[in-house]
Design a protein around this motif. Sequence first.
Motif, PDB file in Angstrom:
ATOM      1  N   LEU A  19      15.153  33.519  78.796  1.00 41.46           N
ATOM      2  CA  LEU A  19      15.419  32.239  78.127  1.00 41.46           C
ATOM      3  C   LEU A  19      15.682  31.103  79.105  1.00 41.46           C
ATOM      4  N   PHE A  20      16.021  31.427  80.355  1.00 38.60           N
ATOM      5  CA  PHE A  20      16.348  30.409  81.346  1.00 38.60           C
ATOM      6  C   PHE A  20      15.141  29.990  82.173  1.00 38.60           C
ATOM      7  N   LEU A 146       6.994  27.655  83.477  1.00 40.72           N
ATOM      8  CA  LEU A 146       7.803  28.835  83.762  1.00 40.72           C
ATOM      9  C   LEU A 146       8.895  28.524  84.778  1.00 40.72           C
ATOM     10  N   ALA A 147       9.210  27.267  84.935  1.00 37.82           N
ATOM     11  CA  ALA A 147      10.270  26.838  85.856  1.00 37.82           C
ATOM     12  C   ALA A 147      11.628  26.997  85.173  1.00 37.82           C
ATOM     13  N   GLU A 148      12.693  26.912  85.974  1.00 43.79           N
ATOM     14  CA  GLU A 148      14.026  26.984  85.399  1.00 43.79           C
ATOM     15  C   GLU A 148      14.201  25.888  84.362  1.00 43.79           C
ATOM     16  N   LEU A 152      11.477  26.030  75.050  1.00 48.14           N
ATOM     17  CA  LEU A 152      10.031  26.166  75.190  1.00 48.14           C
ATOM     18  C   LEU A 152       9.373  24.795  75.299  1.00 48.14           C
ATOM     19  N   SER A 153       8.260  24.741  76.025  1.00 55.80           N
ATOM     20  CA  SER A 153       7.475  23.511  76.075  1.00 55.80           C
ATOM     21  C   SER A 153       6.900  23.258  74.678  1.00 55.80           C
ATOM     22  N   PRO A 154       6.512  22.026  74.365  1.00 55.25           N
ATOM     23  CA  PRO A 154       6.006  21.719  73.008  1.00 55.25           C
ATOM     24  C   PRO A 154       4.820  22.589  72.583  1.00 55.25           C
TER      25      PRO A 154
END
Length: 182
Positions: A19-20, A146-148, A152-154
């Motif tokens: 999740l992070f 997939l960065a810290e 979620l991205s749109p």
Amino acid sequence: MTGGSGTAGRVLVAGVGNLFLSDDGFGVAVVDHLRRHGELPAGVELVDTGIRGMHLAYQLLDGYRALVIVDATQRGGEPGTVYTLEHDLDAPRDGTDGDVQASPALDGHGMDPASVLALLDGLAGSMGLERPVGRVLVVGCEPSVLAEGIGLSPLVAAAVEPAARAVTALVTELMIDEGARR
């Protein structure tokens, strides 16, 4: 397939991911959506595995007709693309020889699905069990970020509901197939 009595018809849906790490939390988000909105057939278990791959391998020792892994899956497509794939359980596992100690990347908090299955093979073999999972399918989504970061991205967030529908259709088909065999 072996396991406890009555396990042959069960299907496990496991949401995996961190999740992070933004879109890596996709699998966890889909399982959460299914818990809140899904209508899954009897015999289907939902688990938020997150990054606990070793826990998943041990749970699979109970015996399941099928495992459906929901995860971010990089395959080179457009972000938000949902894939349904089947893992070849008979394919050789790189870096393993069936021995638990030879399983790659034994990390209780960050194993990829292939490592989980390699560990499962080793554990089952050491316990004298036949393959405890009949099929392994993946419902994956092409990630964008997939960065810290949390959330979620749109494009990937928009794929959660379609992926949940894909999981529901898949497990319904698996349970219908099981019912037809009885």
